[in-house]
Design an enzyme around this catalytic site. Structure first.
Site, PDB file in Angstrom:
ATOM      1  N   TYR A 203     -18.201  23.714  13.324  1.00  0.00           N
ATOM      2  CA  TYR A 203     -18.167  22.150  13.893  1.00  0.00           C
ATOM      3  C   TYR A 203     -17.396  21.389  11.810  1.00  0.00           C
ATOM      4  O   TYR A 203     -16.766  20.566  11.988  1.00  0.00           O
ATOM      5  CB  TYR A 203     -19.497  21.563  13.954  1.00  0.00           C
ATOM      6  CG  TYR A 203     -19.291  19.745  14.226  1.00  0.00           C
ATOM      7  CD1 TYR A 203     -18.776  19.515  14.876  1.00  0.00           C
ATOM      8  CD2 TYR A 203     -19.728  20.082  13.182  1.00  0.00           C
ATOM      9  CE1 TYR A 203     -18.685  17.838  14.900  1.00  0.00           C
ATOM     10  CE2 TYR A 203     -19.678  17.732  12.809  1.00  0.00           C
ATOM     11  CZ  TYR A 203     -18.744  16.853  14.437  1.00  0.00           C
ATOM     12  OH  TYR A 203     -18.889  15.843  13.754  1.00  0.00           O
TER      13      TYR A 203
ATOM     14  N   ILE B 169     -20.420   6.801  19.974  1.00  0.00           N
ATOM     15  CA  ILE B 169     -19.796   5.798  18.805  1.00  0.00           C
ATOM     16  C   ILE B 169     -18.328   5.131  19.686  1.00  0.00           C
ATOM     17  O   ILE B 169     -17.903   4.365  19.517  1.00  0.00           O
ATOM     18  CB  ILE B 169     -19.495   6.776  17.673  1.00  0.00           C
ATOM     19  CG1 ILE B 169     -20.263   7.512  17.045  1.00  0.00           C
ATOM     20  CG2 ILE B 169     -18.461   5.986  17.347  1.00  0.00           C
ATOM     21  CD1 ILE B 169     -19.674   8.399  16.149  1.00  0.00           C
TER      22      ILE B 169
ATOM     23  N   ALA C 168     -12.981  11.377  19.563  1.00  0.00           N
ATOM     24  CA  ALA C 168     -13.376  12.299  20.146  1.00  0.00           C
ATOM     25  C   ALA C 168     -13.586  14.340  19.974  1.00  0.00           C
ATOM     26  O   ALA C 168     -12.779  14.252  19.519  1.00  0.00           O
ATOM     27  CB  ALA C 168     -12.549  12.136  21.767  1.00  0.00           C
TER      28      ALA C 168
ATOM     29  N   ASN D 227     -24.964  11.082   9.814  1.00  0.00           N
ATOM     30  CA  ASN D 227     -26.106  11.470  10.643  1.00  0.00           C
ATOM     31  C   ASN D 227     -25.931   9.786  11.394  1.00  0.00           C
ATOM     32  O   ASN D 227     -26.703   8.604  10.761  1.00  0.00           O
ATOM     33  CB  ASN D 227     -27.090  11.401  10.443  1.00  0.00           C
ATOM     34  CG  ASN D 227     -26.695  12.600   9.928  1.00  0.00           C
ATOM     35  OD1 ASN D 227     -26.440  12.837   8.750  1.00  0.00           O
ATOM     36  ND2 ASN D 227     -27.632  13.770  10.967  1.00  0.00           N
TER      37      ASN D 227
END
Length: 298
Positions: A138, A12, A71, A167
């Site tokens: 996560y 991304i 990040a 997603n």
């Protein structure tokens, strides 16, 4: 505008860097290249190879107006196997970036959050006001990042906004490794002449969102006068596809393996993004997959 993109060599982040530079902005990249690729780094950007949790990252913030924090150590299953190191990057690293941004007079901080914060729910579509119940380290870590962003907006005099991605797929998505999405896994297996491996019955569905649309959402979030107080905003296409449907798009033989810990369905209510950012998705996944298959020769 001088922009800092953390994770700017990643999937991304690198797409975002390219678009920012295309629009005439000055860009600085922080990336430790643990999952990002050196070949993704735009040569017009200033690059710092450093961990986001390191004090040495402070040098990159000189004169920066906006931080895009993309990040992270990503994906649900790897975080379950290694929650401690994931926490160091995803929580401590995010806190470090926020503090450095505040200390260096950054105007706005745009955080890449995750729809994994919602966990498993029968209530669809998912709205930002819905309860959060993450199913993995996560998901917890990305939610903590949102909370830090909101707190910083109120306490440290820095504008923040969190974008909950659903997603993301598109150019430069990984075909291998622990961070590979299901579409990339299927594409790699098809290229190798292997059957497509589906976890469980394959009826679990996801709201797949094009990376170019996520990039546009980031830039709108950096410039919109309607946000900056710690808002959380869904960035999702507003429709979904099952894993079986994705497998059918890629084509080939399929096999089913054991189910894994994951939400049964995700589906974004993107009304808030439309209202506050003036954002709307532009890509139909079936159209992109056809181009993707042509490029891969499958």
């Amino acid at each position: 505008m001088k922009c800092l993109v953390t994770g700017g060599a990643g999937f991304i982040g690198s797409n975002l860097v390219d678009e920012l530079i295309k629009r005439g902005h000055q860009v600085v990249i922080i990336d430790n290249l643990s999952t990002g690729k050196r070949e993704n780094i735009n040569p017009k950007a200033l690059f710092y190879e450093v961990d986001i949790e390191s004090p040495n990252a402070a040098e990159a913030f000189n004169g920066v107006d906006v931080v895009f924090h993309t990040a992270a150590r990503a994906r649900v299953q790897p975080s379950i196997e290694d929650p401690i190191s994931f926490n160091k990057t995803n929580v401590e690293g995010t806190l470090n970036m926020l503090k450095m941004a505040a200390d260096n007079g950054v105007t706005r901080f745009v955080y890449s959050a995750s729809s994994s914060a919602y966990g498993s729910t029968d209530k669809l579509p998912q709205q930002e006001s819905d309860p959060t119940d993450p199913l993995s380290p996560y998901g917890v870590q990305k939610l903590v990042g949102e909370l830090y962003c909101t707190m910083f907006a109120h306490v440290y005099d820095i504008e923040t906004v969190s974008l909950r991605y659903f997603n993301i797929y598109g150019e430069r998505q990984s075909l291998e490794g622990a961070y590979c999405l299901v579409m990339g896994v299927f594409a790699r297996q098809r290229m190798q002449g292997l059957p497509l491996t589906i976890n469980g019955d394959g009826e679990q569905s996801r709201d797949f969102t094009y990376v170019g649309d996520a990039v546009n959402a980031n830039i709108l979030a950096a410039t919109s006068p309607n946000v900056g107080k710690g808002e959380v905003i869904n960035i999702g296409n507003g429709d979904n596809r099952s894993v079986n449907q994705i497998a059918a798009m890629i084509g080939g033989e399929t096999v089913h393996g054991p189910a894994v810990v994951e939400p049964n369905s995700t589906l974004a209510d993107n009304a808030k993004a439309r209202e506050l950012l003036g954002w709307a998705p532009t890509m139909v996944i079936e159209d992109w997959v056809e181009k993707y298959k042509e490029e891969l020769g499958i």
